[in-house]
Design a protein around this motif. Structure first.
Motif, PDB file in Angstrom:
ATOM      1  N   UNK A   1       2.058   4.039 -18.835  1.00  0.00           N
ATOM      2  CA  UNK A   1       3.077   3.408 -17.943  1.00  0.00           C
ATOM      3  C   UNK A   1       3.790   4.079 -16.709  1.00  0.00           C
ATOM      4  N   UNK A   2       5.205   4.115 -16.717  1.00  0.00           N
ATOM      5  CA  UNK A   2       5.743   4.932 -15.844  1.00  0.00           C
ATOM      6  C   UNK A   2       5.650   6.328 -16.093  1.00  0.00           C
ATOM      7  N   UNK A   3       5.487   6.689 -17.122  1.00  0.00           N
ATOM      8  CA  UNK A   3       5.411   8.166 -17.355  1.00  0.00           C
ATOM      9  C   UNK A   3       4.041   8.723 -16.992  1.00  0.00           C
ATOM     10  N   UNK A   4       3.119   8.076 -16.554  1.00  0.00           N
ATOM     11  CA  UNK A   4       1.919   8.445 -16.196  1.00  0.00           C
ATOM     12  C   UNK A   4       2.121   9.539 -14.985  1.00  0.00           C
ATOM     13  N   UNK A   5       2.828   8.870 -14.070  1.00  0.00           N
ATOM     14  CA  UNK A   5       3.436   9.976 -12.905  1.00  0.00           C
ATOM     15  C   UNK A   5       3.819  11.114 -13.186  1.00  0.00           C
ATOM     16  N   UNK A   6       4.619  11.267 -14.310  1.00  0.00           N
ATOM     17  CA  UNK A   6       5.104  12.694 -14.812  1.00  0.00           C
ATOM     18  C   UNK A   6       4.217  13.429 -15.384  1.00  0.00           C
ATOM     19  N   UNK A   7       3.247  12.854 -15.976  1.00  0.00           N
ATOM     20  CA  UNK A   7       2.228  13.476 -16.629  1.00  0.00           C
ATOM     21  C   UNK A   7       1.140  14.156 -15.445  1.00  0.00           C
TER      22      UNK A   7
ATOM     23  N   UNK B   1       4.201   8.221  -5.601  1.00  0.00           N
ATOM     24  CA  UNK B   1       3.723   6.883  -5.095  1.00  0.00           C
ATOM     25  C   UNK B   1       3.258   6.333  -6.164  1.00  0.00           C
ATOM     26  N   UNK B   2       2.514   7.053  -7.491  1.00  0.00           N
ATOM     27  CA  UNK B   2       2.048   6.396  -8.391  1.00  0.00           C
ATOM     28  C   UNK B   2       3.149   5.415  -9.341  1.00  0.00           C
TER      29      UNK B   2
ATOM     30  N   UNK C   1       0.870  -1.004  -0.003  1.00  0.00           N
ATOM     31  CA  UNK C   1      -0.056  -0.026   0.158  1.00  0.00           C
ATOM     32  C   UNK C   1       0.768   1.396  -0.005  1.00  0.00           C
ATOM     33  N   UNK C   2       0.646   2.405  -0.703  1.00  0.00           N
ATOM     34  CA  UNK C   2       1.173   3.570  -0.835  1.00  0.00           C
ATOM     35  C   UNK C   2       0.343   4.677  -0.256  1.00  0.00           C
ATOM     36  N   UNK C   3       0.967   5.449   0.674  1.00  0.00           N
ATOM     37  CA  UNK C   3       0.200   6.492   1.029  1.00  0.00           C
ATOM     38  C   UNK C   3       0.927   7.894   1.035  1.00  0.00           C
ATOM     39  N   UNK C   4       0.315   9.058   0.248  1.00  0.00           N
ATOM     40  CA  UNK C   4       0.824  10.095  -0.071  1.00  0.00           C
ATOM     41  C   UNK C   4      -0.162  11.262  -0.374  1.00  0.00           C
TER      42      UNK C   4
END
Length: 353
Positions: free
Chosen positions: A221-227, A64-65, A53-56
């Protein structure tokens, strides 16, 4: 704020400018802690967690995403993002036996992260704090902690603390799968190259989007967090109306609102996520949007403007591709006459429950 200096007597954006520039050296310092991070990862793997689980909150939520993708892809563990209010407002107390709870908070001063972590630990979770403040209450509440070593951050908008969190999370997850951070060894040099080579393209993007009213940010993918982080940075520093979508979600309805008046910031780094963005941007291009592509795969997609980033392992691309995003947010804020060091009505730590 259009004055030559802000209330503290510094040129607008001076702190954000300096903190963006510090990131390559900061990455080098963090890579020097790989052994300590690996030892912590070994303690975690000994517990054999069945779930993470990730909390942020805020920028940390975007980190966290990123961690969610890392853990699901590299460790093949199921991962969920905590809704803190289920604990802080509704008093939920789920059984977290055999669950890894990662609490990500750059300041370590968020009351809801503290309550979630304390409650999770009491109910069986292996708790780990990822912070930029080793003396924080959150670090004390968690069983284990990782110091991201970003150093003091004076600008309200997170830059170096965000990217340091990404790299720390990567090193932790990589160590948990038995790696030694080899893929990350060149990150300091690649980060410096990114800052050096993207300058002119970012300046051109500032001129291009200075008068934009709304922007869509997207990645897969991973870049969803950067978006997601890009939309927040543009909103909080430049007061743009920016909305983030994964590339897949963008095509499921929101693309209908994309037209010739829409600026689209697309994160496109080499790998499966960047490849999946091709079809997304083909459709967005057909709607007439002005597309700014950022990433190592930017030359390979439909775009009006491109900001290149050096290639690296796909799972590390967000550490690099966020750098020109930060520069773009800084430049747009200054071009619009605002001070990104002190966004209106914002503070470094937000106290929520």
């Amino acid at each position: 704020m259009s004055e030559a200096t802000n209330r503290a007597g510094n040129p607008p954006g001076s702190h954000m400018t300096a903190e963006i520039a510090e990131q390559p050296q900061m990455f080098s310092h963090l890579l020097g802690q790989r052994r300590a991070i690996a030892e912590l990862a070994a303690r975690i793997t000994e517990r054999k967690p069945r779930f993470a689980l990730l909390a942020a909150r805020g920028s940390s939520d975007h980190a966290a995403l990123y961690a969610k993708y890392l853990i699901e892809v590299l460790l093949e563990l199921p991962v969920g993002l905590v809704s803190p209010s289920t604990t802080t407002l509704y008093g939920a107390r789920p059984d977290l036996t055999d669950v890894l709870l990662l609490s990500v908070s750059q300041s370590g001063g968020s009351p809801d992260m503290l309550e979630v972590t304390e409650t999770g630990r009491r109910h069986g979770a292996t708790t780990v704090a990822i912070t930029n403040n080793p003396d924080s209450a959150l670090n004390d509440a968690a069983e284990m902690s990782v110091d991201i070593l970003a150093g003091p951050e004076q600008a309200v908008a997170a830059t170096k603390s965000y990217s340091a969190t990404l790299l720390a999370l990567y090193l932790l997850v990589d160590a948990a799968r038995g790696g030694r951070g080899e893929q990350a060894e060149m990150i300091p040099e690649l980060a410096q190259a990114t800052l050096d080579t993207s300058h002119d393209a970012v300046e051109e993007a500032v001129r291009r989007y200075r008068f934009a009213d709304r922007m869509v940010t997207t990645g897969r993918g991973y870049s969803s967090a950067t978006a997601a982080e890009a939309a927040l940075k543009l909103t909080e520093t430049s007061y743009l109306s920016a909305r983030a979508y994964s590339g897949a979600d963008l095509l499921h309805g929101p693309v209908a609102a994309v037209d010739t008046e829409t600026a689209v910031l697309a994160l496109c780094s080499s790998g499966k996520g960047g490849e999946a963005m091709r079809a997304v941007l083909d459709t967005v291009h057909e709607h007439g949007a002005d597309i700014c592509a950022i990433g190592s795969a930017a030359p390979d997609v439909h775009a009006t403007h491109r900001i290149g980033v050096p290639s690296c392992a796909e799972e590390l691309a967000p550490v690099l591709e966020v750098l020109p995003v930060q520069r773009l947010a800084l430049g747009l804020a200054l071009a619009r006459g605002d001070d990104p060091d002190s966004p209106r009505g914002l503070h470094k730590v937000t106290h929520t429950r």
